[in-house]
Design an enzyme around this catalytic site. Sequence first.
Site, PDB file in Angstrom:
ATOM      1  N   LYS A 245      46.366 -19.116 -40.977  1.00 39.30           N
ATOM      2  CA  LYS A 245      46.806 -20.497 -40.722  1.00 39.30           C
ATOM      3  C   LYS A 245      45.732 -21.259 -39.935  1.00 39.30           C
ATOM      4  O   LYS A 245      45.469 -22.443 -40.194  1.00 39.30           O
ATOM      5  CB  LYS A 245      48.135 -20.510 -39.945  1.00 39.30           C
TER       6      LYS A 245
ATOM      7  N   SER B 121      52.723 -24.411 -42.694  1.00 40.57           N
ATOM      8  CA  SER B 121      51.976 -25.653 -42.916  1.00 40.57           C
ATOM      9  C   SER B 121      52.767 -26.643 -43.745  1.00 40.57           C
ATOM     10  O   SER B 121      53.513 -26.279 -44.642  1.00 40.57           O
ATOM     11  CB  SER B 121      50.655 -25.365 -43.638  1.00 40.57           C
TER      12      SER B 121
ATOM     13  N   HIS C 229      43.095 -22.172 -42.358  1.00 40.88           N
ATOM     14  CA  HIS C 229      43.648 -23.278 -43.155  1.00 40.88           C
ATOM     15  C   HIS C 229      43.382 -24.607 -42.437  1.00 40.88           C
ATOM     16  O   HIS C 229      42.924 -25.585 -43.033  1.00 40.88           O
ATOM     17  CB  HIS C 229      45.160 -23.057 -43.360  1.00 40.88           C
ATOM     18  N   ASN C 230      43.646 -24.615 -41.130  1.00 39.58           N
ATOM     19  CA  ASN C 230      43.436 -25.846 -40.370  1.00 39.58           C
ATOM     20  C   ASN C 230      41.960 -26.220 -40.276  1.00 39.58           C
ATOM     21  O   ASN C 230      41.612 -27.398 -40.310  1.00 39.58           O
ATOM     22  CB  ASN C 230      44.023 -25.699 -38.961  1.00 39.58           C
TER      23      ASN C 230
ATOM     24  N   GLU D 144      41.196 -27.853 -43.346  1.00 40.30           N
ATOM     25  CA  GLU D 144      41.843 -29.175 -43.250  1.00 40.30           C
ATOM     26  C   GLU D 144      40.931 -30.166 -42.499  1.00 40.30           C
ATOM     27  O   GLU D 144      40.708 -31.297 -42.949  1.00 40.30           O
ATOM     28  CB  GLU D 144      43.188 -28.981 -42.533  1.00 40.30           C
TER      29      GLU D 144
HETATM   30  C1  6PG Z   1      49.804 -28.168 -40.987  1.00 38.57           C
HETATM   31  C2  6PG Z   1      48.865 -28.844 -40.053  1.00 38.57           C
HETATM   32  C3  6PG Z   1      49.423 -28.945 -38.676  1.00 38.57           C
HETATM   33  C4  6PG Z   1      48.499 -29.795 -37.791  1.00 38.57           C
HETATM   34  C5  6PG Z   1      47.485 -28.938 -37.086  1.00 38.57           C
HETATM   35  C6  6PG Z   1      46.180 -29.571 -36.825  1.00 38.57           C
HETATM   36  O1  6PG Z   1      49.331 -27.252 -41.612  1.00 38.57           O
HETATM   37  O2  6PG Z   1      50.968 -28.583 -41.089  1.00 38.57           O
HETATM   38  O3  6PG Z   1      47.668 -28.125 -40.000  1.00 38.57           O
HETATM   39  O4  6PG Z   1      49.659 -27.661 -38.223  1.00 38.57           O
HETATM   40  O5  6PG Z   1      47.914 -30.763 -38.536  1.00 38.57           O
HETATM   41  O6  6PG Z   1      48.077 -28.599 -35.875  1.00 38.57           O
HETATM   42  O7  6PG Z   1      46.366 -30.514 -35.840  1.00 38.57           O
HETATM   43  P1  6PG Z   1      45.212 -31.244 -35.033  1.00 38.57           P
HETATM   44  O8  6PG Z   1      44.536 -32.137 -36.013  1.00 38.57           O
HETATM   45  O9  6PG Z   1      46.011 -31.989 -34.026  1.00 38.57           O
HETATM   46  O10 6PG Z   1      44.337 -30.215 -34.440  1.00 38.57           O
END
Ligand code: 6PG
Length: 463
Positions: free
Chosen positions: A194, A139, A197-198, A201
């Site tokens: 991971k 990430s 994590h997303n 996010e």
């Molecule tokens: C990271 C990010 C990166 C990307 C994801 C989510 O940790 O560097 O999470 O991996 O932002 O792929 O992307 P989307 O918003 O396109 O689903």
Amino acid sequence: MLQASNSNLNNIAVIGLAPMGKNLAKNIASRGFKVSVYNRSHEKTDELLTENQENIIGFYDYKELVTSLEMPRKIIVMVKSGQPVDDFIDDIVPFMDSGDILIDCGNSNYKDTERRQKKLETVNKINTKAIHFIGCGVSGGWKGALNGPSIMPGGQVEAVEVIMPILKAIAAKDFNNSPCVTNVGLSGAGHFVKTVHNGIEYAIMQGIAEIYDILRQYSGGNQVLIEKAFSELNTGEIQSYLLDVTIEALQKEDENGLMLERVDFKAGAKGTGAWTVESALELGVAIPSIAASVMARIMSNHNQFFTVNKIDRIIHQDTNQEPQMPNNQYLTNALEAIYLTAYLQGLDLINKANEEYKWNINLDEVIRIWQGGCIIRSKMLVKLSELIKNGNSELLTEEIKKARSGLLECYDEIVQNLPSSVPYLSVFTSALDYCSVLLADKLPTNMTQLQRNIFGDHEIIIR
Ligand code: 6PG
């Protein structure tokens, strides 16, 4: 710094030279390791080679690339998740030997990772050699890949240990200056962590967008005032990378000036948020904020009124009147609650998956390696670590009560007094629901359960 071997052989390979792979290769090379690089289209390899960076050696053929590596061979693949990873495996494995290690650093689904591990690590009549396959979350976007990402490897313990010195050398640093990498756990654990994590996010990003929507209305669309408010919010526990990015978005300009209000509403998604929700449904874990943020992106693509809104949303400010901005403390408290609940939901999901699949994940380590390099890094991770480490449910209850009051007060004092339309508050209200349910001594689901009993003869428990 770790020293590379003195042999003529290279230490590691990176396959796939789009921004993430290219910058990861540059990062590894900058730490003194010799890196063999390859890209399917040769132009990208040539492009990287013209940068003349020390320790990067280009190849146009898998056989030569594999032969260039010291044993056990360590090969990072950073290609689009899904079929391209399987195609790559089929193409490269014939040149590899037992004990060699493939490391998938893309955003792969953990189930695909486990399928690939089974296929590659099991020696049978068809597969005569055992290749280790590590699912490794990375990430931090391309800047993180170059300067220090947060790294989440999972798979066979011995194989992860072999690549650990290189991962430690290239990783970001946590708040105590240790590398943001740990052996996350067995089989698909790295890619699962991971993915979650997303999911976190997504929830934090949508929560920030909702606070932005509130500020946009109060300020009459004055981006300078919104930016000032976000700069004040970006302190204390929610001082974070995603708020840095928010402020950057508010400042971003092109030849026609500030860009934000001209950016289309349609939000994209590559799938990791949806996978997080799928896993939560499979495991029966409540992650309402994350689910709401995934739906928010989907809904942004299906709003029939957008063409009308496009005209309306260019907000004209009455220059004679200085906008009355809301008290930032209420927004701070609400945003803190949004961050806390997003993290708690994600960690709860990881915890449940760990129990179910016996991955041997150390949650405290997961929180630590998110302190640097990754997209969801924030000061709050210190508190979160304390909450998890002590297993102190009283402390956690206090935090959830505080979060709930913060959201409620923000709703009463700020949202209710908004000058015009109701803002979009799906993560805000999901966070509030989450806290309310956790603290409730009564829920309405006794009704649901008795309804089920009446038409479906489902068992009820009488208290
Ligand atoms: C990271 C990010 C990166 C990307 C994801 C989510 O940790 O560097 O999470 O991996 O932002 O792929 O992307 P989307 O918003 O396109 O689903």
